[in-house]
Scaffold this motif. Structure first.
Motif, PDB file in Angstrom:
ATOM      1  N   ALA A  46      97.199  95.032 106.411  1.00 27.69           N
ATOM      2  CA  ALA A  46      96.801  93.768 105.794  1.00 27.69           C
ATOM      3  C   ALA A  46      95.292  93.543 105.918  1.00 27.69           C
ATOM      4  O   ALA A  46      94.690  92.815 105.118  1.00 27.69           O
ATOM      5  CB  ALA A  46      97.557  92.610 106.434  1.00 27.69           C
ATOM      6  N   LEU A  47      94.667  94.182 106.908  1.00 25.59           N
ATOM      7  CA  LEU A  47      93.216  94.054 107.067  1.00 25.59           C
ATOM      8  C   LEU A  47      92.458  94.591 105.855  1.00 25.59           C
ATOM      9  O   LEU A  47      91.320  94.185 105.605  1.00 25.59           O
ATOM     10  CB  LEU A  47      92.765  94.797 108.327  1.00 25.59           C
ATOM     11  N   GLY A  50      79.740  96.536 114.319  1.00 27.46           N
ATOM     12  CA  GLY A  50      79.732  95.146 114.752  1.00 27.46           C
ATOM     13  C   GLY A  50      79.966  94.183 113.609  1.00 27.46           C
ATOM     14  O   GLY A  50      80.674  93.177 113.756  1.00 27.46           O
ATOM     15  N   LEU A  51      79.385  94.473 112.440  1.00 25.73           N
ATOM     16  CA  LEU A  51      79.594  93.610 111.277  1.00 25.73           C
ATOM     17  C   LEU A  51      81.061  93.592 110.864  1.00 25.73           C
ATOM     18  O   LEU A  51      81.621  92.537 110.533  1.00 25.73           O
ATOM     19  CB  LEU A  51      78.723  94.093 110.114  1.00 25.73           C
ATOM     20  N   ALA A  52      81.686  94.761 110.878  1.00 26.78           N
ATOM     21  CA  ALA A  52      83.090  94.850 110.465  1.00 26.78           C
ATOM     22  C   ALA A  52      83.992  94.066 111.413  1.00 26.78           C
ATOM     23  O   ALA A  52      84.854  93.289 110.981  1.00 26.78           O
ATOM     24  CB  ALA A  52      83.529  96.308 110.402  1.00 26.78           C
ATOM     25  N   LEU A  53      83.798  94.249 112.719  1.00 29.20           N
ATOM     26  CA  LEU A  53      84.674  93.589 113.690  1.00 29.20           C
ATOM     27  C   LEU A  53      84.394  92.092 113.762  1.00 29.20           C
ATOM     28  O   LEU A  53      85.291  91.298 114.077  1.00 29.20           O
ATOM     29  CB  LEU A  53      84.509  94.228 115.063  1.00 29.20           C
ATOM     30  N   ALA A 110      89.367  86.820 115.971  1.00 31.54           N
ATOM     31  CA  ALA A 110      89.278  87.422 117.306  1.00 31.54           C
ATOM     32  C   ALA A 110      90.579  88.076 117.733  1.00 31.54           C
ATOM     33  O   ALA A 110      90.565  89.103 118.419  1.00 31.54           O
ATOM     34  CB  ALA A 110      88.870  86.354 118.325  1.00 31.54           C
ATOM     35  N   ASP A 111      91.710  87.502 117.319  1.00 31.65           N
ATOM     36  CA  ASP A 111      92.987  88.058 117.752  1.00 31.65           C
ATOM     37  C   ASP A 111      93.376  89.321 116.993  1.00 31.65           C
ATOM     38  O   ASP A 111      94.417  89.922 117.272  1.00 31.65           O
ATOM     39  CB  ASP A 111      94.102  87.012 117.617  1.00 31.65           C
ATOM     40  N   ARG A 112      92.546  89.752 116.030  1.00 29.64           N
ATOM     41  CA  ARG A 112      92.844  90.965 115.265  1.00 29.64           C
ATOM     42  C   ARG A 112      91.771  92.028 115.461  1.00 29.64           C
ATOM     43  O   ARG A 112      91.780  93.053 114.774  1.00 29.64           O
ATOM     44  CB  ARG A 112      92.976  90.638 113.770  1.00 29.64           C
ATOM     45  N   VAL A 113      90.844  91.791 116.403  1.00 28.73           N
ATOM     46  CA  VAL A 113      89.730  92.727 116.598  1.00 28.73           C
ATOM     47  C   VAL A 113      90.230  94.097 117.047  1.00 28.73           C
ATOM     48  O   VAL A 113      89.739  95.138 116.591  1.00 28.73           O
ATOM     49  CB  VAL A 113      88.718  92.148 117.607  1.00 28.73           C
ATOM     50  N   GLY A 114      91.210  94.131 117.963  1.00 31.94           N
ATOM     51  CA  GLY A 114      91.720  95.415 118.440  1.00 31.94           C
ATOM     52  C   GLY A 114      92.314  96.242 117.316  1.00 31.94           C
ATOM     53  O   GLY A 114      92.015  97.437 117.182  1.00 31.94           O
ATOM     54  N   ALA A 119      89.527  97.460 115.020  1.00 29.95           N
ATOM     55  CA  ALA A 119      88.751  98.576 115.568  1.00 29.95           C
ATOM     56  C   ALA A 119      89.485  99.898 115.360  1.00 29.95           C
ATOM     57  O   ALA A 119      88.878 100.907 114.976  1.00 29.95           O
ATOM     58  CB  ALA A 119      88.477  98.348 117.047  1.00 29.95           C
ATOM     59  N   GLY A 120      90.797  99.901 115.610  1.00 33.42           N
ATOM     60  CA  GLY A 120      91.562 101.123 115.412  1.00 33.42           C
ATOM     61  C   GLY A 120      91.562 101.575 113.969  1.00 33.42           C
ATOM     62  O   GLY A 120      91.364 102.762 113.667  1.00 33.42           O
ATOM     63  N   LEU A 121      91.777 100.641 113.039  1.00 33.88           N
ATOM     64  CA  LEU A 121      91.799 100.991 111.617  1.00 33.88           C
ATOM     65  C   LEU A 121      90.419 101.425 111.142  1.00 33.88           C
ATOM     66  O   LEU A 121      90.274 102.396 110.384  1.00 33.88           O
ATOM     67  CB  LEU A 121      92.294  99.791 110.813  1.00 33.88           C
ATOM     68  N   PHE A 122      89.377 100.732 111.600  1.00 35.02           N
ATOM     69  CA  PHE A 122      88.008 101.043 111.200  1.00 35.02           C
ATOM     70  C   PHE A 122      87.615 102.455 111.624  1.00 35.02           C
ATOM     71  O   PHE A 122      87.114 103.250 110.826  1.00 35.02           O
ATOM     72  CB  PHE A 122      87.067 100.017 111.823  1.00 35.02           C
ATOM     73  N   ASN A 123      87.845 102.773 112.888  1.00 34.12           N
ATOM     74  CA  ASN A 123      87.467 104.095 113.397  1.00 34.12           C
ATOM     75  C   ASN A 123      88.277 105.207 112.761  1.00 34.12           C
ATOM     76  O   ASN A 123      87.751 106.294 112.473  1.00 34.12           O
ATOM     77  CB  ASN A 123      87.629 104.131 114.918  1.00 34.12           C
TER      78      ASN A 123
END
Length: 447
Positions: free
Chosen positions: A251-252, A367-370, A375-379, A382-386
């Protein structure tokens, strides 16, 4: 010694070894190919196999850490990387070398995911910001100076030395593992089906890129694996949408800002990594310089990633969209400018332009992406971004290697030069398209 010193020391040591083994393999490739009598396809698996496993198992590592505990799994990851790297250093044939690279890639992925989680749990506030800043610096140094260090190692001690050095660093990190916080497992379910389908689909796609130039695009095996790759991707999307605890929060991807920054990061790695891997081989085989000098030449491309992130961060405060998309377009123009490469050397302004574009966004776009998600979806973000960035990097690397094999035959002659020129033009055009796409997605995110 204080745990607040030992924890970052362990993670930073292991993190330094991961980019070194990527760039080291690229510089060592000409020598190890001749020593092990490896075909162009086998040599491509040496560099692509590591990236494939890194991308495929990165999210798996984070999920397993929640189940088994961070410290335990970090030790497992570092041990696997140590074993794979040492195996690379003593491999007697290319098949064994490729297998060792796969093991090292899996270990690096697991250690990366769990190591960063350990840092986040051991520090907070300003201390966390400082330690993650140090992590970014270490990764940038490994990427920037890896080709140079590896070139000198190859000249001094042979190609096997470029695998022994990361193994030693991993061994030192392993000794510090007891200092890491235990991070007891939460008992959360692991998305085995999603992870397996993602790994299968990506692996099948990379196999097609690597093997199709040799077998032919119409070969039954190639066509069968293409169908399998499509089925794997389709199955992965279906499973992730229905899973109670999916590996990736798809969904992100509906968040325009997050998707735009992810596209920028993916484009940058898709532009940079094929150059990091194949330019040293070109300089050594075609231009005729020794590995040490080839590594020094690569500094023109890589040093901006160490020097310019601060400049990029300052520009991002004024206009994150202009910084992100402008840097992609700048790097893309630089890559296209490499069409002037030839046996006499490289067009240095084009290399520098590419490096500047990449350097301005190194760490900044993360940093811009996260920051663009709650805040509750940052983890999850980060996984999807990387994973998206590593997947793009792996696909671009495999596609570039296949094009060089198909068009240039993998031989150090004029055919290699012509093939490399085609590759840089295609990569650059793809980067321009990605930059324009990101610009459209980010048009509502600052000016």
């Amino acid at each position: 010694m204080n745990r607040r010193v030992l924890v970052p020391a362990a993670v930073l040591l292991s993190s330094l070894s991961f980019p070194l083994t990527i760039t080291g393999a690229s510089v060592a490739l000409p020598d190890l190919t001749g020593d092990l009598n490896a075909s162009p396809t086998a040599a491509q698996w040496v560099v692509t196999g590591y990236n494939l496993c890194f991308a495929a198992f990165l999210a798996f590592g984070g999920s397993l850490a929640d189940l088994l505990g961070r410290r335990r799994l970090y030790a497992v990851g570092v041990s696997a990387f140590l074993l794979g790297s040492a195996w690379c250093a003593v491999a007697g044939d290319v098949g064994g070398l490729v297998a060792a690279r796969l093991v090292a890639g899996v270990g690096a992925a697991i250690a990366t995911a769990t190591g960063q989680s350990s840092l986040a749990s051991a520090f907070d506030g300003a201390a966390r910001a400082r330690v993650f800043g140090a992590l970014g610096t270490v990764l940038g140094i490994g990427l920037a100076f890896g080709p140079t260090v590896s070139g000198f190692l190859v000249d001094l001690a042979g190609w096997r030395a470029v695998f022994w050095v990361p193994a030693v660093l991993a061994g030192l990190a392993l000794l510090l593992c007891p200092a890491l916080p235990p991070g007891r497992g939460s008992g959360q379910r692991v998305d085995w089906a999603g992870g397996a389908l993602f790994t299968f689909g990506l692996g099948a796609l990379i196999w097609v890129f690597v093997e199709a130039p040799v077998l032919g695009v119409a070969h039954p095996a190639v066509l069968a694996v293409v169908v399998a790759a499509v089925a794997g991707v389709a199955g992965f999307v279906r499973v992730e949408r229905r899973a109670a605890a999916p590996m990736f929060d798809l969904a992100l991807l509906g968040d325009r800002a997050f998707l735009g920054y992810a596209l920028v990061a993916a484009a940058m790695m898709g532009l940079l990594v094929p150059l990091l891997v194949y330019l040293p081989s070109y300089f050594i085989d075609v231009v005729g310089v020794d590995p040490a000098r080839a590594g020094l030449w690569m500094l023109v491309l890589t040093v901006p990633s160490v020097l310019l992130p601060g400049v990029g961060a300052a520009l991002a405060k004024r206009s994150p969209r202009l910084l992100s998309t402008g840097a992609v377009l700048l790097a893309s123009v630089g890559v296209v400018g490499l069409v002037g490469i030839g046996p006499d050397g490289a067009p240095w302004p084009a290399l520098l332009l590419t490096g500047v574009g990449v350097g301005l966004t190194t760490g900044v776009v993360d940093g811009l992406a996260l920051s663009s998600v709650p805040a509750d979806r940052v983890g999850a973000a980060a996984g999807l971004f990387n994973t998206a960035r590593l997947t793009a990097e792996t696909v671009a690397l495999a596609a570039a290697g296949s094009a060089l094999t198909l068009l240039g035959g993998g031989q150090p002659d004029s055919g290699f030069t012509d093939a490399l020129r085609v590759v840089v033009v295609v990569l650059g055009c793809a980067g321009v398209a990605a930059g324009l796409g990101a610009h459209a997605l980010l048009r509502r995110v600052g000016r």
